[in-house]
Design a protein around this motif. Structure first.
Motif, PDB file in Angstrom:
ATOM      1  N   LEU A   4       0.846  -1.181   0.000  1.00 23.60           N
ATOM      2  CA  LEU A   4       0.000   0.000   0.000  1.00 23.60           C
ATOM      3  C   LEU A   4       0.883   1.233   0.000  1.00 23.60           C
ATOM      4  N   GLY A   5       0.422   2.274  -0.680  1.00 23.33           N
ATOM      5  CA  GLY A   5       1.209   3.490  -0.742  1.00 23.33           C
ATOM      6  C   GLY A   5       0.373   4.740  -0.587  1.00 23.33           C
ATOM      7  N   ILE A   6       1.051   5.828  -0.266  1.00 25.15           N
ATOM      8  CA  ILE A   6       0.451   7.160  -0.219  1.00 25.15           C
ATOM      9  C   ILE A   6       1.208   8.049  -1.198  1.00 25.15           C
ATOM     10  N   TYR A  28      -0.226   1.998   9.767  1.00 25.33           N
ATOM     11  CA  TYR A  28      -1.196   1.064   9.204  1.00 25.33           C
ATOM     12  C   TYR A  28      -0.593   0.189   8.101  1.00 25.33           C
ATOM     13  N   GLY A  29       0.726   0.100   8.067  1.00 23.96           N
ATOM     14  CA  GLY A  29       1.374  -0.870   7.201  1.00 23.96           C
ATOM     15  C   GLY A  29       1.663  -0.403   5.786  1.00 23.96           C
ATOM     16  N   PHE A  30       1.618   0.883   5.520  1.00 22.23           N
ATOM     17  CA  PHE A  30       1.949   1.405   4.201  1.00 22.23           C
ATOM     18  C   PHE A  30       3.467   1.429   4.029  1.00 22.23           C
ATOM     19  N   THR A  31       3.923   1.136   2.805  1.00 25.71           N
ATOM     20  CA  THR A  31       5.367   1.012   2.571  1.00 25.71           C
ATOM     21  C   THR A  31       5.850   1.718   1.308  1.00 25.71           C
ATOM     22  N   ARG A  32       4.947   2.274   0.512  1.00 30.16           N
ATOM     23  CA  ARG A  32       5.353   2.963  -0.715  1.00 30.16           C
ATOM     24  C   ARG A  32       4.897   4.415  -0.684  1.00 30.16           C
ATOM     25  N   TYR A  57      12.913  11.501   5.930  1.00 31.55           N
ATOM     26  CA  TYR A  57      11.992  11.141   7.004  1.00 31.55           C
ATOM     27  C   TYR A  57      11.216   9.879   6.646  1.00 31.55           C
ATOM     28  N   ALA A  58      10.732   9.812   5.407  1.00 32.09           N
ATOM     29  CA  ALA A  58      10.003   8.619   4.955  1.00 32.09           C
ATOM     30  C   ALA A  58      10.895   7.388   4.994  1.00 32.09           C
ATOM     31  N   ASN A  59      12.134   7.548   4.579  1.00 29.03           N
ATOM     32  CA  ASN A  59      13.073   6.420   4.588  1.00 29.03           C
ATOM     33  C   ASN A  59      13.301   5.883   5.993  1.00 29.03           C
ATOM     34  N   SER A  60      13.214   6.756   6.985  1.00 28.92           N
ATOM     35  CA  SER A  60      13.423   6.311   8.370  1.00 28.92           C
ATOM     36  C   SER A  60      12.328   5.359   8.832  1.00 28.92           C
ATOM     37  N   PHE A  61      11.174   5.364   8.145  1.00 26.20           N
ATOM     38  CA  PHE A  61      10.080   4.437   8.436  1.00 26.20           C
ATOM     39  C   PHE A  61      10.080   3.241   7.488  1.00 26.20           C
ATOM     40  N   GLY A  62      11.079   3.167   6.629  1.00 26.80           N
ATOM     41  CA  GLY A  62      11.169   2.046   5.699  1.00 26.80           C
ATOM     42  C   GLY A  62      10.370   2.203   4.431  1.00 26.80           C
ATOM     43  N   PHE A  63       9.900   3.418   4.134  1.00 26.28           N
ATOM     44  CA  PHE A  63       9.153   3.634   2.901  1.00 26.28           C
ATOM     45  C   PHE A  63      10.073   3.557   1.690  1.00 26.28           C
ATOM     46  N   LYS A  64       9.483   3.160   0.571  1.00 25.89           N
ATOM     47  CA  LYS A  64      10.166   3.188  -0.720  1.00 25.89           C
ATOM     48  C   LYS A  64       9.545   4.321  -1.540  1.00 25.89           C
ATOM     49  N   VAL A  65      10.329   5.355  -1.769  1.00 29.68           N
ATOM     50  CA  VAL A  65       9.826   6.563  -2.412  1.00 29.68           C
ATOM     51  C   VAL A  65      10.192   6.565  -3.894  1.00 29.68           C
ATOM     52  N   VAL A  66       9.180   6.750  -4.744  1.00 37.72           N
ATOM     53  CA  VAL A  66       9.402   6.850  -6.189  1.00 37.72           C
ATOM     54  C   VAL A  66       8.977   8.247  -6.631  1.00 37.72           C
ATOM     55  N   VAL A  92      15.715   8.681  -3.069  1.00 32.57           N
ATOM     56  CA  VAL A  92      14.557   7.938  -3.554  1.00 32.57           C
ATOM     57  C   VAL A  92      14.897   6.473  -3.814  1.00 32.57           C
ATOM     58  N   TYR A  93      13.859   5.664  -3.821  1.00 32.81           N
ATOM     59  CA  TYR A  93      13.954   4.235  -4.158  1.00 32.81           C
ATOM     60  C   TYR A  93      14.005   4.056  -5.668  1.00 32.81           C
ATOM     61  N   GLY A  94      13.324   4.976  -6.379  1.00 29.14           N
ATOM     62  CA  GLY A  94      13.285   4.871  -7.822  1.00 29.14           C
ATOM     63  C   GLY A  94      12.718   6.126  -8.451  1.00 29.14           C
ATOM     64  N   ILE A  95      12.722   6.160  -9.777  1.00 28.40           N
ATOM     65  CA  ILE A  95      12.140   7.266 -10.523  1.00 28.40           C
ATOM     66  C   ILE A  95      11.111   6.720 -11.491  1.00 28.40           C
ATOM     67  N   ARG A  96      10.004   7.452 -11.624  1.00 30.07           N
ATOM     68  CA  ARG A  96       8.954   7.072 -12.565  1.00 30.07           C
ATOM     69  C   ARG A  96       9.036   7.970 -13.784  1.00 30.07           C
TER      70      ARG A  96
END
Length: 361
Positions: A4-6, A28-32, A57-66, A92-96
């Motif tokens: 799940l992502g925001i 609530y378990g979101f990761t992207r 900040y997002a990376n500190s929670f384990g998010f993968k940011v694109v 970032v984790y990646g680029i779109r």
């Protein structure tokens, strides 16, 4: 793996508000996270500084940011597709790639030394992805992600959506699509009429749209607009991502065994499918020695959940869900009903497909 992502839009929001949203989504378990670098107008250094702070900040929670970009961004920020160090430093984790290159550039980018993911726009049915694959990319660094559509009536139709999906799924790529919060008030563009991938999801409860996308085989469901309510995040976080879970309302006088059959069974549609009902036959085997009383033999409407009484002999205990209105023979109990907004999902339950039923009040 399904995720799940925001979405966050640092150029349109306050950093502290984004951080609170990220923290809540993580709960609530979101990761992207999807974010947008398509607009780099204004003080570029300040914009990049804000992006970095929020992404770290997002990376500190384990998010993968694109981050969403296009060739114009490469030019404006003086970035070469041969050197993606800028995006590595951004965190970032990646680029779109909202708009692509020729195929060879995407292939070369997939071998970047930082192992950044290269996400391809899924919302087209051209041979663009096939062209990229012809250039022998590192497909383990390739992802697919649909567009969202802020303008009313402009979202994808389902059949076209499925055609686009097939192009990516045949290569085994991880896929993403968007749902919109009914609570949110902004996105990256001025138009704010919802931001969904599928047009039919525009006014739909967010968790129903997410169930639909997961059922269609999408790996990652992303909320496109800001900010989803905590209730919406919680509902998405509680979803089963590996199978369809249908929300149901049970009748007031349902006996204990019938209730157990509905809520505590891993159901699956029989392989010899019916046009009229979905059949979950295993309960009749498990409870073959139980006597099922007749208590609610009313006529059956599309979406009703029914369990055969012992008047049906060997069928006693079988659970069915009506796909059409049908007449009750007088031997079957209506024990509940699928939530109205989710009834349409019944039409795409395949032979042998597993599902569960979860009670709502």
């Amino acid at each position: 793996m399904r995720e799940l992502g925001i979405s966050i839009y640092p150029g349109h929001s306050k950093i502290e508000e984004d951080k609170e949203y990220i923290k809540l989504a993580a709960k609530y378990g979101f990761t992207r996270i999807f974010t947008c670098l398509l607009s780099v107008e204004g003080d570029k250094e300040k914009i990049i500084e804000n992006f970095k702070e929020t992404i770290n900040y997002a990376n500190s929670f384990g998010f993968k940011v694109v981050a969403d970009i296009n060739p114009k961004v490469f030019t404006e920020l003086n970035i070469s597709y041969n050197d993606l160090s800028f995006f590595k430093e951004l965190g970032v984790y990646g680029i779109r790639l909202d708009n692509g290159f020729t195929g060879n550039e995407e292939s070369l980018m997939s071998y970047n030394e930082y192992n950044l993911k290269i996400e391809i726009n899924m919302s087209n049915s051209t041979r663009y992805l096939d062209t990229i694959m012809d250039y022998k990319p590192n497909k383990y660094n390739l992802l697919g992600c649909h567009n969202f559509y802020p303008h009313l009536y402009t979202g994808l139709g389902r059949e076209y959506f499925r055609v686009c999906n097939q192009n990516f799924m045949k290569y085994g790529l991880v896929t993403s699509a968007f749902v919109n919060s009914q609570n949110a008030t902004f996105g990256p563009w001025p138009v704010k009429e919802g931001m969904c991938t599928l047009e039919e999801h525009r006014d739909m409860p967010i968790e129903v749209a997410a169930k639909d996308l997961f059922k269609e085989g999408i790996n990652t469901v992303i909320i496109s607009n800001c900010y989803a309510s905590e209730e919406e995040l919680k509902k998405l976080g509680e979803l089963r991502r590996d199978l369809l879970d249908l929300s149901v309302i049970l009748v007031d006088n349902i006996p204990a065994i019938e209730k157990e059959i509905v809520l505590n069974t891993l159901h699956y549609n029989r392989g010899d499918v019916s046009d009229l009902v979905i059949r979950s036959s295993q309960p009749r085997v498990k409870y073959k020695d139980h006597h099922f009383q007749l208590f609610n033999p009313v006529d059956i409407k599309r979406g009703d959940i029914i369990i055969d009484s012992s008047l049906y002999g060997t069928y006693a205990g079988e659970l069915q869900i009506a796909k059409k209105d049908i007449k009750n023979t007088g031997k079957t109990n209506v024990v509940g009903r699928v939530r109205e907004e989710e009834i349409y999902l019944l039409d795409s339950i395949a032979p042998w497909e597993k599902f569960i039923l979860k009670e709502i009040k």
